[in-house]
Write a protein that holds these residues in place. Sequence first.
Motif, mmCIF file in Angstrom:
data_model
loop_
_atom_site.group_PDB
_atom_site.id
_atom_site.type_symbol
_atom_site.label_atom_id
_atom_site.label_comp_id
_atom_site.label_asym_id
_atom_site.label_seq_id
_atom_site.Cartn_x
_atom_site.Cartn_y
_atom_site.Cartn_z
ATOM 1 N N ILE A 73 1.034 -1.070 0.007
ATOM 2 C CA ILE A 73 -0.156 0.060 -0.033
ATOM 3 C C ILE A 73 0.888 1.278 0.032
ATOM 4 N N ASN A 74 0.896 2.082 -1.335
ATOM 5 C CA ASN A 74 1.767 2.838 -1.198
ATOM 6 C C ASN A 74 1.182 4.583 -1.242
ATOM 7 N N LYS A 75 2.117 5.250 -1.029
ATOM 8 C CA LYS A 75 1.652 6.944 -1.019
ATOM 9 C C LYS A 75 0.846 6.953 0.302
ATOM 10 N N THR A 76 1.266 6.375 1.497
ATOM 11 C CA THR A 76 0.913 6.575 2.802
ATOM 12 C C THR A 76 1.040 7.975 3.127
ATOM 13 N N ASP A 77 1.949 8.880 2.705
ATOM 14 C CA ASP A 77 2.162 10.310 2.790
ATOM 15 C C ASP A 77 0.580 11.300 2.424
ATOM 16 N N LEU A 78 -0.179 10.461 1.385
ATOM 17 C CA LEU A 78 -1.268 11.000 0.995
ATOM 18 C C LEU A 78 -2.479 10.699 1.756
ATOM 19 N N THR A 93 4.107 1.981 2.379
ATOM 20 C CA THR A 93 5.318 2.681 1.947
ATOM 21 C C THR A 93 5.140 3.865 1.325
ATOM 22 N N SER A 94 5.952 4.551 1.277
ATOM 23 C CA SER A 94 5.891 5.995 0.639
ATOM 24 C C SER A 94 7.255 6.388 0.106
ATOM 25 N N VAL A 95 7.042 6.841 -0.884
ATOM 26 C CA VAL A 95 8.296 7.299 -1.536
ATOM 27 C C VAL A 95 8.924 8.757 -1.093
ATOM 28 N N VAL A 96 7.706 9.293 -0.935
ATOM 29 C CA VAL A 96 8.104 10.658 -0.332
ATOM 30 C C VAL A 96 8.539 10.781 1.233
ATOM 31 N N SER A 97 7.892 10.047 2.241
ATOM 32 C CA SER A 97 8.335 9.978 3.534
ATOM 33 C C SER A 97 9.162 9.113 3.978
ATOM 34 N N SER A 144 -1.293 1.716 -13.203
ATOM 35 C CA SER A 144 -0.502 2.557 -13.591
ATOM 36 C C SER A 144 -0.667 3.881 -12.550
ATOM 37 N N GLY A 145 0.237 4.398 -12.168
ATOM 38 C CA GLY A 145 0.314 5.371 -11.331
ATOM 39 C C GLY A 145 0.239 5.075 -9.865
ATOM 40 N N VAL A 146 0.323 4.150 -9.296
ATOM 41 C CA VAL A 146 0.355 3.671 -7.924
ATOM 42 C C VAL A 146 1.957 4.015 -7.305
ATOM 43 N N GLY A 147 2.751 4.235 -8.413
ATOM 44 C CA GLY A 147 4.038 4.384 -7.833
ATOM 45 C C GLY A 147 5.158 2.978 -7.872
ATOM 46 N N LYS A 148 4.710 2.168 -8.648
ATOM 47 C CA LYS A 148 5.716 0.930 -8.933
ATOM 48 C C LYS A 148 7.244 1.277 -9.272
ATOM 49 N N SER A 149 7.144 2.319 -10.203
ATOM 50 C CA SER A 149 8.502 2.670 -10.658
ATOM 51 C C SER A 149 9.345 3.404 -9.771
ATOM 52 N N SER A 150 8.517 4.302 -9.072
ATOM 53 C CA SER A 150 9.348 5.229 -7.931
ATOM 54 C C SER A 150 9.867 4.254 -6.891
ATOM 55 N N LEU A 151 8.947 3.204 -6.522
ATOM 56 C CA LEU A 151 9.293 2.590 -5.426
ATOM 57 C C LEU A 151 10.622 1.709 -5.794
ATOM 58 N N ARG A 199 11.664 5.109 -15.584
ATOM 59 C CA ARG A 199 11.080 6.500 -15.745
ATOM 60 C C ARG A 199 9.523 6.210 -14.861
ATOM 61 N N THR A 200 9.255 7.262 -14.408
ATOM 62 C CA THR A 200 8.093 7.529 -13.425
ATOM 63 C C THR A 200 7.214 8.601 -13.892
ATOM 64 N N GLY A 201 6.069 8.695 -13.453
ATOM 65 C CA GLY A 201 5.227 9.691 -13.695
ATOM 66 C C GLY A 201 4.538 9.706 -15.206
ATOM 67 N N GLU A 202 4.657 8.673 -15.708
ATOM 68 C CA GLU A 202 4.203 8.554 -17.198
ATOM 69 C C GLU A 202 2.733 8.193 -17.153
#
Length: 327
Positions: A142-147, A173-177, A199-206, A217-220
Amino acid sequence: MPAAPASPESASASPTFLEGTVIRSTGSWYDVQTERGVVPSRVRGKFRLEEQDVTNPVAVGDRVTIRLEPDDSGLITEIHPRRNQLSRRAAGRRVGLEHVIAANIDIAWAVQSVRLPKINPGFIDRFIVMAEVNEITPGLVINKTDLLREKDRADIDALHDLYAGLGYRVLRTSVVSGEGVETFREALRDRTSVVAGPSGVGKSSLLNAVEPGLGLRTGEVSLKTRKGRHTTTYASLLPLSFGGFVVDTPGIREFGLIDLDPADLGHYFREFKPYLHDCRFPNCTHDHEPDCAVKAAVEEGLITEARYTSYLNILDSLHLGERDVGR
Ligand SMILES: Nc1nc2c(ncn2[C@@H]2O[C@H](COP(=O)(O)OP(=O)(O)O)[C@@H](O)[C@H]2O)c(=O)[nH]1
Ligand SMILES: [Mg+2]
Ligand SMILES: [Zn+2]
């Protein structure tokens, strides 16, 4: 080991055999990771002939034995038995055949985000069934817990508890925190892992967070029309510097529920198991049948409505012949 061929060139030195893992495939060449580095290898024709109903006899993740050739390429002489595999139906000319996406997978993570996009329990449940059918351990990130907003916290906690209670590993997880990134890295270490999700859940960022060298590449926003893409795509294994591989495939949505009989679906919902033998009909699909012990368990709150709804949705799609994960 097979005897060296009795040709004059090779009579002087016996051939060298190495074991390795196939990390990349083009369909005719295979990159095999060995203790001596990556060896580009070909495959003996006979493997192609033996496996009539698959498009690729050797898949990434396969453990193989190669014979080193005089030009430093390899010849795959043996494919070791697979522990498991992920496949889908081949597209295009080879429709009806099975295409093995990757073999010997230790864990398959379904990645979701708390917001943007919001959690999709249907995806999680379908993914778990897909993994269990293929004898692969599923997990949930479960990603983006900062949000996470306070008003959503109880829902996320309940979802976490539901899957953890079923015995699945759940990571936040959170890539931000940075929350959970180290735990995720440890979970990937020395294993072959699949990371899948919308798409967009943050797989590449993680993955970049655990291994910056990957440079994914991310955010695409994915505007690819999947319908138009009927060529066979091959997965690859991304090596992790701290040990292990991540399966990289654009076709992850297509990991299908190949050949799953609708009457067997209930066996892949762990919490249904205690009730499966108490239905009136032995081939009960827990849908319309009278005296169904699973439906009774839903009514008593022993099985959640959400999981039962997912079950019915997957059952419908199996009846319709839609066996993809990504719907
Ligand atoms: N706030 C926040 N944004 C994130 C997080 N992880 C990824 N993102 C953002 O979400 C978007 C999609 O990320 P990406 O890694 O491309 O997702 P993918 O399609 O699953 O590979 C990008 O704009 C990222 O910066 C996170 O933990 N928190
Ligand atoms: Mg991505
Ligand atoms: Zn039933």
